[in-house]
Design an enzyme around this catalytic site. Sequence first.
Site, PDB file in Angstrom:
ATOM      1  N   GLY A  59       0.791  -1.229   0.000  1.00  0.00           N
ATOM      2  CA  GLY A  59       0.000   0.000   0.000  1.00  0.00           C
ATOM      3  C   GLY A  59       0.818   1.272   0.000  1.00  0.00           C
ATOM      4  O   GLY A  59       0.266   2.358   0.047  1.00  0.00           O
ATOM      5  N   CYS A  60       2.134   1.148  -0.050  1.00  0.00           N
ATOM      6  CA  CYS A  60       3.009   2.323  -0.072  1.00  0.00           C
ATOM      7  C   CYS A  60       3.514   2.543  -1.491  1.00  0.00           C
ATOM      8  O   CYS A  60       3.920   1.604  -2.165  1.00  0.00           O
ATOM      9  CB  CYS A  60       4.196   2.136   0.866  1.00  0.00           C
ATOM     10  N   GLN A  61       3.500   3.795  -1.932  1.00  0.00           N
ATOM     11  CA  GLN A  61       4.008   4.138  -3.255  1.00  0.00           C
ATOM     12  C   GLN A  61       5.513   3.872  -3.308  1.00  0.00           C
ATOM     13  O   GLN A  61       6.009   3.296  -4.272  1.00  0.00           O
ATOM     14  CB  GLN A  61       3.715   5.608  -3.536  1.00  0.00           C
ATOM     15  N   SER A  62       6.229   4.291  -2.288  1.00  0.00           N
ATOM     16  CA  SER A  62       7.655   3.997  -2.174  1.00  0.00           C
ATOM     17  C   SER A  62       7.815   2.601  -1.596  1.00  0.00           C
ATOM     18  O   SER A  62       6.863   2.041  -1.050  1.00  0.00           O
ATOM     19  CB  SER A  62       8.332   4.997  -1.235  1.00  0.00           C
TER      20      SER A  62
END
Length: 144
Positions: A59-62
């Site tokens: 769920g994290c872009q990075s």
Amino acid sequence: MDAFLQPEDDTAAAAIAAIGEELAVFDDWMERYQYIIELGRKLPPFPDAWADDAHRVPGCQSRVWMEAAVREGRLYFAGASDAAIVSGLVALLLRVYSGRTPGEIAATDPVFLKDLGLLEALSTNRGNGIAAMARKVRELAARS
């Protein structure tokens, strides 16, 4: 060197209050971002062996990785990201949650991220990512 962050504040609530006071020193968000990035640079070194899919926070872009360990009834967290600002956000979360009992973690709602103005100051993707990190911390606490 221990990869797990040791608490510098007595309680999660004290950590949240201290973070709020530290952020209030700065006049604008660019200065706050710089401060948050510096916090990330001070995280304990994260072992390369943990920078894998098993430790990745969905769920994290990075790319963000976390690990947890239970010691004497308290949950300690290690974390890292491939993005400087996100590493700082990891550091803020770990300052609040690392070294706490599972009960204190469960009782500490991540609404503090909104209360401190962090979610509004971040892009939607970063805001979703820090929410995903907070969920991961609370899931790990619930399983401990």
